[in-house]
Design a protein around this motif. Structure first.
Motif, PDB file in Angstrom:
ATOM      1  N   LYS A   6    -106.346 -94.989  89.185  1.00  0.00           N
ATOM      2  CA  LYS A   6    -107.464 -94.306  89.832  1.00  0.00           C
ATOM      3  C   LYS A   6    -108.712 -95.162  89.635  1.00  0.00           C
ATOM      4  CE  LYS A   6    -105.360 -89.770  89.154  1.00  0.00           C
ATOM      5  NZ  LYS A   6    -105.556 -88.372  88.734  1.00  0.00           N
ATOM      6  N   GLY A   7    -108.987 -96.040  90.608  1.00  0.00           N
ATOM      7  CA  GLY A   7    -110.094 -96.974  90.463  1.00  0.00           C
ATOM      8  C   GLY A   7    -109.768 -97.980  89.381  1.00  0.00           C
ATOM      9  N   MET A   8    -110.555 -97.973  88.323  1.00  0.00           N
ATOM     10  CA  MET A   8    -110.288 -98.850  87.170  1.00  0.00           C
ATOM     11  C   MET A   8    -109.573 -98.115  86.042  1.00  0.00           C
ATOM     12  SD  MET A   8    -111.135-101.977  87.668  1.00  0.00           S
ATOM     13  CE  MET A   8    -111.210-102.580  85.983  1.00  0.00           C
ATOM     14  N   ASP A   9    -109.295 -96.836  86.230  1.00  0.00           N
ATOM     15  CA  ASP A   9    -108.659 -96.045  85.182  1.00  0.00           C
ATOM     16  C   ASP A   9    -107.178 -95.806  85.489  1.00  0.00           C
ATOM     17  OD1 ASP A   9    -111.057 -95.811  83.780  1.00  0.00           O
ATOM     18  OD2 ASP A   9    -111.656 -94.030  84.904  1.00  0.00           O
ATOM     19  N   VAL A  10    -106.441 -95.456  84.446  1.00  0.00           N
ATOM     20  CA  VAL A  10    -105.006 -95.203  84.581  1.00  0.00           C
ATOM     21  C   VAL A  10    -104.663 -93.864  83.941  1.00  0.00           C
ATOM     22  CG1 VAL A  10    -104.272 -97.619  84.695  1.00  0.00           C
ATOM     23  CG2 VAL A  10    -104.615 -96.547  82.461  1.00  0.00           C
ATOM     24  N   SER A  11    -103.510 -93.322  84.313  1.00  0.00           N
ATOM     25  CA  SER A  11    -103.054 -92.045  83.768  1.00  0.00           C
ATOM     26  C   SER A  11    -101.570 -92.149  83.447  1.00  0.00           C
ATOM     27  CB  SER A  11    -103.299 -90.918  84.782  1.00  0.00           C
ATOM     28  OG  SER A  11    -102.698 -89.717  84.348  1.00  0.00           O
ATOM     29  N   PHE A  12    -101.176 -91.658  82.257  1.00  0.00           N
ATOM     30  CA  PHE A  12     -99.786 -91.766  81.823  1.00  0.00           C
ATOM     31  C   PHE A  12     -99.111 -90.426  81.561  1.00  0.00           C
ATOM     32  CE2 PHE A  12    -101.911 -95.687  80.285  1.00  0.00           C
ATOM     33  CZ  PHE A  12    -101.199 -96.606  81.026  1.00  0.00           C
ATOM     34  N   ALA A  13     -99.884 -89.343  81.490  1.00  0.00           N
ATOM     35  CA  ALA A  13     -99.302 -88.043  81.154  1.00  0.00           C
ATOM     36  C   ALA A  13     -98.293 -87.594  82.211  1.00  0.00           C
ATOM     37  CB  ALA A  13    -100.405 -87.002  80.985  1.00  0.00           C
ATOM     38  N   GLY A  14     -98.640 -87.768  83.492  1.00  0.00           N
ATOM     39  CA  GLY A  14     -97.725 -87.363  84.562  1.00  0.00           C
ATOM     40  C   GLY A  14     -96.465 -88.193  84.589  1.00  0.00           C
ATOM     41  N   ILE A  15     -96.593 -89.485  84.287  1.00  0.00           N
ATOM     42  CA  ILE A  15     -95.421 -90.364  84.233  1.00  0.00           C
ATOM     43  C   ILE A  15     -94.475 -89.903  83.134  1.00  0.00           C
ATOM     44  CG2 ILE A  15     -94.652 -92.734  83.790  1.00  0.00           C
ATOM     45  CD1 ILE A  15     -97.345 -93.676  84.887  1.00  0.00           C
ATOM     46  N   LEU A  16     -95.045 -89.539  81.987  1.00  0.00           N
ATOM     47  CA  LEU A  16     -94.227 -89.078  80.867  1.00  0.00           C
ATOM     48  C   LEU A  16     -93.482 -87.801  81.235  1.00  0.00           C
ATOM     49  CD1 LEU A  16     -93.375 -89.329  77.880  1.00  0.00           C
ATOM     50  CD2 LEU A  16     -95.414 -88.000  77.290  1.00  0.00           C
ATOM     51  N   SER A  17     -94.164 -86.846  81.857  1.00  0.00           N
ATOM     52  CA  SER A  17     -93.505 -85.597  82.273  1.00  0.00           C
ATOM     53  C   SER A  17     -92.398 -85.870  83.279  1.00  0.00           C
ATOM     54  CB  SER A  17     -94.537 -84.638  82.888  1.00  0.00           C
ATOM     55  OG  SER A  17     -95.523 -84.293  81.958  1.00  0.00           O
ATOM     56  N   ASN A  18     -92.666 -86.786  84.210  1.00  0.00           N
ATOM     57  CA  ASN A  18     -91.697 -87.107  85.250  1.00  0.00           C
ATOM     58  C   ASN A  18     -90.449 -87.755  84.672  1.00  0.00           C
ATOM     59  OD1 ASN A  18     -90.711 -89.242  87.510  1.00  0.00           O
ATOM     60  ND2 ASN A  18     -91.544 -87.393  88.475  1.00  0.00           N
TER      61      ASN A  18
END
Length: 355
Positions: free
Chosen positions: A198-210
């Motif tokens: 997301k722009g310059m930021d990243v997200s890992f919580a959804g990947i972990l759940s998936n």
């Protein structure tokens, strides 16, 4: 000048003795390892640190072949990190400072990773990819601060890897991330996962759940293996990190990139960063587990840089904090360092479709 540093922000307890030129005289460490499928709790980790900290200090002094009188200051991790373990090191640092009559220096854990990486690799002005169990940041130096250009908006990449290791019951010895790396080398099937930049930021919580849902569904049906999932997870999250790091390099005009933090030991991440940097006419700098993983030497060395430039922590303020931002620290030891002009490849622009 000599300093002793204590690091204990998570499950690794380290003590190191370092000269101001970066010479490491000792760097001892002890890790709190829990059974497969479990993590480390603050209370239990603090008990581990209390049990081993005195003997580690003695071992570090002995291996450095020095006497406490020769030290110029005592350095400790002020934060960020887990509250209980941080407090153990803060208490011991205050005790040693009073016993040996030495000044105290409270050090930011993230800045210490960066400075240790710079002195070990020789990188002059890199964009830093700081990846660990508790932190994920893309950083560049500007005007006496380490500026954060991008970071995780939920959990750290190391935390994502560690929690996945618990799901598939990988060992925590020597670390979950290391065992995921070894398993990923045997993976052959790529399982598609969410790619969240997301722009310059990243997200890992959804990947972990998936991937947890995929593991429950596909492993039982033998549609993929644990090795396949380790491979897929690594490739996805590292691609996200390399993308944001490259964008920061283009924005800052840097030709160097430096990986630090526990996840920064990963050889596949090294390979991906090197490919990206070489395509831009630059270079990737990495270190091994002696300096990437939390250690006392990085606290001692950064504490010396701070001490030499007027940073001293009064005994009454020698506390710790779980939240201590990288860009809160005045980095007055670097000054205005000249940067080489960026090569033509460093100019980044979005690829627009042909009209």
């Amino acid at each position: 000048m000599l300093a002793l540093g204590l690091e204990g922000s998570a499950n690794k307890l380290g003590v190191g003795v370092v000269r101001e030129d970066g010479t490491i005289l000792s760097n001892v460490r002890h890790t709190f390892v829990t059974p497969p499928g479990t993590g480390f709790l603050p209370k239990e980790t603090a008990e581990h640190h209390r049990k081993y900290v005195v003997q580690l200090v003695q071992q570090a002094i002995r291996e450095a072949s020095i006497k406490p009188d020769e030290l110029d200051c005592i350095c400790y991790t002020k934060g960020p990190g887990m509250g209980g373990p941080l407090r153990v090191c803060a208490v011991v640092a205050r005790m040693l400072a009073q016993m040996w009559k030495k000044p105290l220096v409270g050090v930011n854990h993230c800045v210490a990773h960066i400075e240790m990486g710079r002195v070990v690799t020789g990188a002059s002005d890199p964009v830093v990819l700081y990846v660990s169990g508790g932190n994920t940041q893309v950083i560049s130096y500007s005007q006496d601060r380490y500026r954060i250009f991008g970071e995780t908006i939920d959990i750290a990449v190391g935390n994502c890897l560690d929690r996945f290791a618990r799901i598939v019951m990988l060992s925590n010895d020597p670390s979950p991330g290391f065992n995921i790396e070894q398993a990923a080398k045997k993976g052959s099937q790529f399982v598609e996962l969410p790619y969240v930049v997301k722009g310059m930021d990243v997200s890992f919580a959804g990947i972990l759940s998936n991937i947890e849902d995929i593991a429950k569904e596909k492993l039982e049906k033998e549609e993929c293996t644990v090795e396949d999932l380790c491979f897929s997870l690594q490739e996805t999250v590292f691609a996200m990190l390399v993308e944001t790091t490259e964008r920061a390099m283009a924005h800052c005009g840097n030709t160097e990139v430096l990986a630090v933090g526990g996840v920064g030991c990963n050889k596949r991440l090294h390979e991906m960063l090197s490919i990206m940097a070489e395509e831009r006419g630059g270079r990737a700098f990495t270190t091994d587990d002696r300096y990437c993983i939390d250690n006392g030497a990085m606290i001692a060395y950064t504490g010396l840089l701070m001490f030499r430039n007027g940073h001293v922590t009064p005994l009454s303020e020698a506390t710790c904090t779980q939240r201590f931002r990288t860009d809160e620290v005045l980095v007055n030891w670097r000054g205005s360092e000249p940067k080489e002009p960026a090569p033509k490849q460093a100019v980044w622009a979005p690829q627009l479709p042909e009209s």
